[in-house]
Design an enzyme around this catalytic site. Structure first.
Site, short mmCIF file in Angstrom:
data_model
loop_
_atom_site.label_atom_id
_atom_site.label_comp_id
_atom_site.label_asym_id
_atom_site.label_seq_id
_atom_site.Cartn_x
_atom_site.Cartn_y
_atom_site.Cartn_z
N SER A 1 -0.89 6.26 -3.34
CA SER A 1 -0.54 7.66 -3.11
C SER A 1 0.84 7.92 -3.68
CB SER A 1 -0.56 7.96 -1.61
OG SER A 1 -0.01 9.24 -1.34
N TYR B 1 1.60 5.87 7.25
CA TYR B 1 0.83 6.03 6.01
C TYR B 1 1.63 5.56 4.81
CZ TYR B 1 -1.91 8.25 2.32
OH TYR B 1 -2.66 8.48 1.19
#
Length: 275
Positions: free
Chosen positions: A142, A155
């Protein structure tokens, strides 16, 4: 159109919705046979139908990446049906959200079980097959695996770990004939922001990201397939993602300032764990 993956076999985790389903369709258009692996069999059936509607041959492989036996079974089912695996794309993951003080160690463990160890175990399960075909391994990280953001510590930590794993494997696995591509998407149309901290979809939750920044899944899918075809080491997906990563690499102080300004006084609102 040149079908660059004619008769290749592609194994995709997290393949039932969002980016995973869109990439499956794109691979089918490129001539590949596609195995979609995910937890929810009803969504898998819909994704398989979409891939076959795009002219491809597809297989549903129910799989939970936190369960090694489940991964092994999905891989075995794919090889039994198609005979080999040429491309592995690891998309399965979700995001634990919350202010650090509101989270627990268990939140972080749950995040890493899926986003990091799920990736790791899938690499081990598919490695012999990729070595046999001199294949391609794609691991989805990401932009938040390069640029951290408040309320996303769990995350971001998992995606920083995935990025580090990908970078290391990109040195090691070419000796076995396998290319490794780390894929870092920005905001892409998906249900990601409507999944809670337990990894469950919440129908009642609304999309929280600004619509003007959300890139259609099919466009992101084309970029991902292109990056895998070219065997790129790292591919940042979406224009705003590329801009953000470029800015952070060259002027990290400016990006940190912008993030502080954008989130100042809004952390409670951004904390999805309080919903």
């Amino acid at each position: 159109m040149t079908r660059r993956f004619e008769n290749s076999v592609v194994f995709i985790t997290g393949g039932s919705t969002g980016i995973g389903a869109a990439v499956g369709i794109q691979f089918a258009r490129e001539g590949a046979r596609v195995a979609l692996a995910a937890r929810h069999e009803d969504k898998l059936a819909e994704a398989v139908a979409a891939v076959e509607g795009a002219g491809g041959e597809s297989l549903a492989a129910a799989c939970d990446v936190t369960d090694c036996a489940s991964i092994d079974a999905a891989v075995a089912k794919t090889v039994e049906r198609f005979g080999r695996i040429d491309v592995v794309l690891e998309i399965a993951g979700f995001g634990v959200n919350g202010i650090f003080a509101n989270l627990t160690t268990e939140d972080y463990r749950r995040q890493f079980e899926t986003n990091f160890f799920g990736v790791l175990d899938t690499v081990y399960a598919t490695l012999p097959h990729l070595e046999a075909t001199k294949g391609r391994l794609g691991i989805v990280s990401s932009v938040l695996g390069t640029i951290a953001r408040p309320t996303m510590s769990a995350y971001s930590a998992s995606k920083f770990a995935v990025t580090g794993l990908s970078e290391t494997l990109a040195y090691e696995l070419p000796a076995r004939g396998i290319s490794v591509t780390c894929i870092s998407p920005g905001l892409v149309a998906s249900n990601f922001r409507r999944v809670d901290n337990e990894g469950e979809f919440r129908e009642e939750w609304k999309e929280t990201a600004p619509k003007r920044f959300i890139v259609p899944a099919d466009r992101a899918a084309r970029e991902i397939v292109n990056a895998l075809y070219k065997r790129k080491v790292h591919a940042v997906i979406t224009g705003h993602g590329k801009l953000g990563v470029f800015a952070f690499r060259h002027a990290p102080w400016l990006v940190r300032f912008a993030i502080r300004q954008a989130t100042q006084g809004r952390l409670e609102k951004l904390d999805r764990s309080n919903r």
